[in-house]
Every structure is written in C-alpha cells, then in structure tokens.
Scaffold this motif. Structure first.
Motif, PDB file in Angstrom:
ATOM      1  N   SER A  79       2.754  27.966  -6.317  1.00 48.07           N
ATOM      2  CA  SER A  79       1.870  29.098  -5.988  1.00 48.07           C
ATOM      3  C   SER A  79       2.673  30.338  -5.623  1.00 48.07           C
ATOM      4  N   ILE A  80       3.833  30.146  -5.042  1.00 44.24           N
ATOM      5  CA  ILE A  80       4.657  31.296  -4.665  1.00 44.24           C
ATOM      6  C   ILE A  80       5.104  32.058  -5.910  1.00 44.24           C
ATOM      7  N   LEU A  81       5.670  31.334  -6.841  1.00 42.50           N
ATOM      8  CA  LEU A  81       6.141  31.987  -8.062  1.00 42.50           C
ATOM      9  C   LEU A  81       4.969  32.631  -8.793  1.00 42.50           C
ATOM     10  N   HIS A  82       3.856  31.953  -8.754  1.00 43.48           N
ATOM     11  CA  HIS A  82       2.660  32.466  -9.404  1.00 43.48           C
ATOM     12  C   HIS A  82       2.290  33.834  -8.839  1.00 43.48           C
ATOM     13  N   LYS A  83       2.302  33.936  -7.540  1.00 40.00           N
ATOM     14  CA  LYS A  83       1.940  35.205  -6.901  1.00 40.00           C
ATOM     15  C   LYS A  83       3.009  36.272  -7.108  1.00 40.00           C
ATOM     16  N   ASP A  86      10.330  27.544  -2.064  1.00 40.32           N
ATOM     17  CA  ASP A  86       9.768  27.506  -0.719  1.00 40.32           C
ATOM     18  C   ASP A  86      10.823  27.858   0.329  1.00 40.32           C
ATOM     19  N   LYS A  87      11.986  27.292   0.172  1.00 42.16           N
ATOM     20  CA  LYS A  87      13.048  27.498   1.161  1.00 42.16           C
ATOM     21  C   LYS A  87      13.498  28.957   1.183  1.00 42.16           C
ATOM     22  N   ILE A  88      13.675  29.514   0.003  1.00 40.10           N
ATOM     23  CA  ILE A  88      14.141  30.909  -0.071  1.00 40.10           C
ATOM     24  C   ILE A  88      13.143  31.843   0.595  1.00 40.10           C
ATOM     25  N   ILE A  89      11.867  31.656   0.309  1.00 40.88           N
ATOM     26  CA  ILE A  89      10.849  32.525   0.902  1.00 40.88           C
ATOM     27  C   ILE A  89      10.775  32.315   2.414  1.00 40.88           C
ATOM     28  N   ALA A  90      10.842  31.059   2.835  1.00 41.79           N
ATOM     29  CA  ALA A  90      10.775  30.773   4.270  1.00 41.79           C
ATOM     30  C   ALA A  90      11.949  31.408   5.006  1.00 41.79           C
ATOM     31  N   GLU A  91      13.132  31.317   4.412  1.00 40.16           N
ATOM     32  CA  GLU A  91      14.314  31.918   5.038  1.00 40.16           C
ATOM     33  C   GLU A  91      14.174  33.430   5.104  1.00 40.16           C
ATOM     34  N   GLN A  92      13.647  33.987   4.043  1.00 34.11           N
ATOM     35  CA  GLN A  92      13.473  35.431   4.005  1.00 34.11           C
ATOM     36  C   GLN A  92      12.502  35.871   5.099  1.00 34.11           C
ATOM     37  N   LEU A  93      11.435  35.115   5.246  1.00 31.09           N
ATOM     38  CA  LEU A  93      10.459  35.422   6.290  1.00 31.09           C
ATOM     39  C   LEU A  93      11.101  35.315   7.672  1.00 31.09           C
ATOM     40  N   ALA A  94      11.885  34.261   7.860  1.00 28.57           N
ATOM     41  CA  ALA A  94      12.542  34.073   9.155  1.00 28.57           C
ATOM     42  C   ALA A  94      13.480  35.239   9.442  1.00 28.57           C
ATOM     43  N   GLN A  95      14.160  35.686   8.407  1.00 33.84           N
ATOM     44  CA  GLN A  95      15.116  36.766   8.602  1.00 33.84           C
ATOM     45  C   GLN A  95      14.403  38.070   8.946  1.00 33.84           C
ATOM     46  N   VAL A  96      13.283  38.297   8.286  1.00 30.13           N
ATOM     47  CA  VAL A  96      12.502  39.495   8.586  1.00 30.13           C
ATOM     48  C   VAL A  96      12.010  39.447  10.034  1.00 30.13           C
ATOM     49  N   LEU A 113       5.287  38.614   2.760  1.00 31.97           N
ATOM     50  CA  LEU A 113       5.924  37.305   2.647  1.00 31.97           C
ATOM     51  C   LEU A 113       4.970  36.207   3.091  1.00 31.97           C
ATOM     52  N   GLN A 114       4.169  36.506   4.096  1.00 29.09           N
ATOM     53  CA  GLN A 114       3.263  35.475   4.593  1.00 29.09           C
ATOM     54  C   GLN A 114       2.130  35.179   3.615  1.00 29.09           C
ATOM     55  N   THR A 115       1.728  36.191   2.857  1.00 28.77           N
ATOM     56  CA  THR A 115       0.667  35.916   1.881  1.00 28.77           C
ATOM     57  C   THR A 115       1.172  35.005   0.770  1.00 28.77           C
ATOM     58  N   LEU A 116       2.488  34.917   0.633  1.00 29.50           N
ATOM     59  CA  LEU A 116       3.040  33.981  -0.358  1.00 29.50           C
ATOM     60  C   LEU A 116       2.857  32.549   0.126  1.00 29.50           C
ATOM     61  N   ALA A 117       2.665  32.416   1.428  1.00 32.63           N
ATOM     62  CA  ALA A 117       2.467  31.111   2.055  1.00 32.63           C
ATOM     63  C   ALA A 117       3.603  30.159   1.711  1.00 32.63           C
ATOM     64  N   SER A 118       3.369  28.882   1.854  1.00 25.66           N
ATOM     65  CA  SER A 118       4.395  27.935   1.430  1.00 25.66           C
ATOM     66  C   SER A 118       3.781  27.086   0.339  1.00 25.66           C
ATOM     67  N   CYS A 119       4.647  26.584  -0.490  1.00 29.02           N
ATOM     68  CA  CYS A 119       4.170  25.884  -1.674  1.00 29.02           C
ATOM     69  C   CYS A 119       4.558  24.426  -1.589  1.00 29.02           C
TER      70      CYS A 119
END
Lengths: 128, 128
Positions: free
Chosen positions: A120-124, B81-91, A105-111
């Motif tokens: 960039s997230i969707l891209h990855k 961005d929000k969905i991934i960030a939330e997922q990371l926080a949850q993990v 998840l962290q390699t997805l970083a924030s976009c």
DNA sequence: CTAAAGGTTACAGCGACAGGAAGGTCAATA
DNA sequence: TATTGACCTTCCTGTCGCTGTAACCTTTAG
C-alpha cells in the motif's frame, strides 16, 4: 595554552577550532617557535560563545557578525536582534515543514503485505 | 523523448536528472547518434516516484532501494515499510530538536538596547 | 633510544544538487 | 547560406560545517 587545552575548555574539537580560524571566524593566534598555536584565556570565552550560537543552529557567517559586533562597543544592538529573529523565524518555518512532512509520511501508514505488488505504501507513492 | 521534455513532465531539473543517473539512482538511457539522452515514457513515472520520495525527504540511497524493490516482484514489502518508518522517526526526532531550539531562541527574547554592551541577547549568549 | 601523544599542513568526502565554462547539434529565420 | 538561439554534452566548482586521512614534525615519558 595549546589547542588541545582550548578544545577541552571550550568543548570544541581542535580540528573545528582550526577550521574556524581558516574561515575567519576566529582570529589567528600567536605561534610558538615550533609553530604551535598559542591561545589566550579570552579565546576560551569567544569559543564558548560560538559554541552556544552553534547549538542554536546559527550559521557561521551570522556568528561571525555577532562576534564582530561585540568587538565594537558602538555597534547597534539591532544587528544582534535581527540575526536572532531571523534564526527564530527559520526554525519556525522548518517546524511547519516538518509537521507537513510528518503528516504525509503518516498517511502512508505501514504496510503488512508480503509482496511489493500489493504494498500500500508504494501504491500511494506512485499515485498520491 | 529528450531530457528537457522528461524534465518538464517529471518536474525535475534536467541537471538533477543527469545527477541521478550519475549516482546510479536512474539507469542510463539510450543515446541518439548525436549523443543526446533518449528516454522512454516509463521514465517519467520513475522520476515522479523519485520526486515524491524526495518531497518526503527520503535520502537518495533509500529511494534507490525503493526503486530496486519495485523492479523485483518477489521482494518483500518489509523493506519499504522499514524505510518509511525510519523516515518518519527521523522527522519526529528533528521536530523535537527544533522545538527545543525554538524555546532556547525565544528565551533570548528581543533586545531594544541601543548599544551592544547592554544587549540582553548577547548577555544571555555569553552566560546562559 | 624509542614510542606515544600531540602538534602542523593539505586534501578529500559528506548530501543533493546548482551554476558556469566550453563546446557540439539542431531548427528556423533573414 | 549564414546566423541566431535553444538545446544538448561533459567537466569542474561551490554550497555548509565540519570530519577523516595522510604525511610529517615536536615534545614528553619511560
């Protein structure tokens, strides 16, 4: 005592207590003439034990065996040992999995892109 | 292509594909005259995307939004961005919880007693 | 007398599938 | 041609540990 008192003393929801009875984790108590469940003081201890096990994430089926083992003074402690060891192993497996998940998840970083086409997230996620 | 080919190419069980359609994550495909589902090549990509998200433990509802966002080129990347960030926080939350769990389980140690009456594990579980 | 609080049962829903039953379809083989 | 076996379809059930809801009965307080 009635179920709500048992619930308060054991810190377990009354509904959950009925559920435990239903799945055979807790033995069915006596009933008063009005049909109400009537519990003994010892039931508080049993439920507190169950709650502690649940706090350790031990599955109900395993807790059931732990409760049964306690009722049989001749039972071997190996059963208990095995259940706890397995639970520990499972927690450690889950930890390793989550660590990998976190990395990914962290390699997805924030976009910070404005439009999803440049995201960039969707891209990855599409091509890892 | 038929569902089994899609399943092979996307590495997702055919049953799961039907389930995704049922819950609205995947749009219903065309049907052949015999009733068989008929998929387009692009569906492979969509399913691979979904699989990657699932490997990151992202809930189906969130994946649904990610898929929708991709269909809309004007959509903002902030949603992603929000969905991934939330997922990371949850993990990370789950990791902290598991670390505590592991500690608790380890303090129970292992018990070499022969009889449950002397079992140190049960002893600690009854009175922490 | 009435209302609130608490008890009872039974059933549905959560999340993300997997398993199985019962039946239709298709291609290849004996 | 008959049959076998692989594949497709829908629908229902089970997983795990509860929680919510409905409909109803009993007790207690004002």
């Amino acid at each position: 005592m009635k179920i709500s008192e048992l619930a308060t003393k054991s810190q377990i929801n009354a509904k959950t207590i009925r559920y435990y009875e239903q799945v055979g984790l807790l033995k069915a108590p006596q009933r008063a003439s009005n049909g109400y469940r009537h519990y003994q003081p010892g039931d508080v201890d049993t439920l507190i034990f169950i709650r502690r096990c649940r706090e350790l994430n031990i599955p109900l089926d395993d807790i059931k065996r732990l409760v049964e083992v306690q009722a049989d003074p001749n039972a071997s402690c190996a059963v208990v040992d095995k259940i706890i060891a397995e639970q520990l192993a499972q927690v450690q497996r889950a930890q390793r999995e989550l660590a990998l998940l976190e990395q990914s998840l962290q390699t997805l970083a924030s976009c910070s892109a404005e439009q999803v086409e440049k995201c960039s997230i969707l891209h990855k996620l599409k091509a890892p």
